[in-house]
Write an enzyme that holds these catalytic residues in place. Structure first.
Site, PDB file in Angstrom:
ATOM      1  N   ASP A   1     -11.859   1.596   3.262  1.00 11.34           N
ATOM      2  CA  ASP A   1     -12.048   0.147   3.106  1.00 11.34           C
ATOM      3  C   ASP A   1     -13.512  -0.195   2.843  1.00 11.34           C
ATOM      4  O   ASP A   1     -13.831  -1.297   2.385  1.00 11.34           O
ATOM      5  CB  ASP A   1     -11.583  -0.586   4.370  1.00 11.34           C
ATOM      6  CG  ASP A   1     -10.308  -1.382   4.145  1.00 11.34           C
ATOM      7  OD1 ASP A   1      -9.954  -1.634   2.981  1.00 11.34           O
ATOM      8  OD2 ASP A   1      -9.667  -1.760   5.139  1.00 11.34           O
TER       9      ASP A   1
ATOM     10  N   GLN B   1      -5.270  -2.260   9.458  1.00 14.06           N
ATOM     11  CA  GLN B   1      -4.901  -3.524   8.818  1.00 14.06           C
ATOM     12  C   GLN B   1      -5.396  -4.716   9.635  1.00 14.06           C
ATOM     13  O   GLN B   1      -5.116  -4.815  10.831  1.00 14.06           O
ATOM     14  CB  GLN B   1      -3.375  -3.599   8.635  1.00 14.06           C
ATOM     15  CG  GLN B   1      -2.899  -4.824   7.890  1.00 14.06           C
ATOM     16  CD  GLN B   1      -3.375  -4.860   6.452  1.00 14.06           C
ATOM     17  OE1 GLN B   1      -3.288  -3.886   5.729  1.00 14.06           O
ATOM     18  NE2 GLN B   1      -3.895  -6.006   6.036  1.00 14.06           N
TER      19      GLN B   1
ATOM     20  N   LYS C   1       0.832  -1.210   0.000  1.00 13.78           N
ATOM     21  CA  LYS C   1       0.000   0.000   0.000  1.00 13.78           C
ATOM     22  C   LYS C   1       0.865   1.259   0.000  1.00 13.78           C
ATOM     23  O   LYS C   1       0.527   2.255  -0.653  1.00 13.78           O
ATOM     24  CB  LYS C   1      -0.951  -0.021   1.202  1.00 13.78           C
ATOM     25  CG  LYS C   1      -2.047  -1.072   1.063  1.00 13.78           C
ATOM     26  CD  LYS C   1      -2.718  -1.412   2.373  1.00 13.78           C
ATOM     27  CE  LYS C   1      -3.668  -2.584   2.192  1.00 13.78           C
ATOM     28  NZ  LYS C   1      -4.209  -3.107   3.459  1.00 13.78           N
TER      29      LYS C   1
END
Length: 286
Positions: free
Chosen positions: A119, A96, A52
């Site tokens: 997300d 995460q 990322k």
């Protein structure tokens, strides 16, 4: 032989478009920023976060990685997310997963401000996705799958789509996006009867069940488009998907590979969601 839907080329195009939008924001004095919270020492998570960071650099997005120790408490993690919510220089927040076992993920996800939820996991965004509302941040993997489908079939209206798996992260939002594209959608799962027969009738088959090489040629029709979301290891430790690629690929119209397929698109859509969050913030300020 099937058409191979490669994530590399599609992700590169998506990130190029993101980079152009980033430049437009920079001209207005705004630098899009993605904050990633990494708790603990999970090796796979470290790899994902590094990927990322690389994507952000390629797109011109500022990457902030907050690395927290394995011993982080639930309260400490919640406080970190709340601080990022208030930070006007941060446009996207990603925690995460998976978290260490002593931490509960859902309360953390629910704490993320919906306007920074790149997300697409918060209840508000989940609800907006199910309503087909364009304000939603669509979860990165289903959104990436849709881009891959459109690359080989620009008009999905009327197609029979089967989604294998009913997870909140992939299966359910995938079904919502396919419905929004006017597909006729069937959701299958571990309790579904006559599974192979149902899948054989599909024009579009999305495999997201987490079982290595579960989908074989008996599951597909010759004109099917197969999207493999799986990320598993086979008996030899080799990376593979939910689809037995070698047996299915000759039997279908188009298919995504693993690796080199959906995973790359997932990362590209994260960049797209981040720049969208920054653009939305500009509109709010205006």
């Amino acid at each position: 032989m099937a058409q191979i839907i490669r994530g590399k080329e599609l992700a590169a195009l998506c990130k190029q478009q993101v980079a152009e939008r980033v430049k437009a924001l920079e001209e207005r004095g705004v630098k899009p920023c993605l904050a990633v919270v990494l708790v603990g020492e999970n090796p796979a998570s470290k790899v994902y976060v590094a990927g990322k960071e690389k994507d952000c650099a390629e797109c011109g997005i500022l990457s902030r990685v907050l690395r927290m120790p394995e011993t982080t408490t639930q309260e400490e993690l919640l406080d970190t997310v709340k601080a990022l919510n208030k930070d006007e220089t941060v446009h996207g927040i990603l925690v995460q997963l998976p978290l260490p076992e002593h931490l509960s993920a859902q309360p953390i996800i629910e704490t993320i401000a919906p306007e920074k939820d790149v997300d697409g996991f918060t209840p508000i965004n989940t609800g907006l996705v199910s309503l087909g509302d364009a304000r939603a941040f669509y979860p990165c993997t289903p959104s990436g799958c849709m881009k891959m489908l459109y690359s080989v079939c620009p008009d999905l209206a009327g197609k029979r789509a089967v989604v294998l798996g009913r997870s909140n992260i992939v299966g359910k939002p995938m079904a919502s996006l396919l419905l929004a594209a006017d597909c006729t959608v069937t959701m299958c799962h571990s309790k579904t009867k006559d599974l192979a027969q149902i899948c054989r009738n599909a024009d579009i088959l999305v495999a997201a069940i987490g079982k290595a090489k579960f989908v074989t040629k008996e599951f597909v029709g010759k004109d099917a488009i197969v999207i493999d979301v799986g990320m598993n290891r086979d008996e030899n430790g080799k990376l593979c998907g939910d689809v037995d690629f070698d047996s299915v690929e000759p039997a279908v119209y188009a298919i995504t590979p693993v690796p080199g397929g959906v995973g790359l698109m997932t990362r590209a859509v994260l960049m797209e969601n981040t720049v969208k969050a920054a653009e939305n913030a500009c509109k709010t300020l205006a």
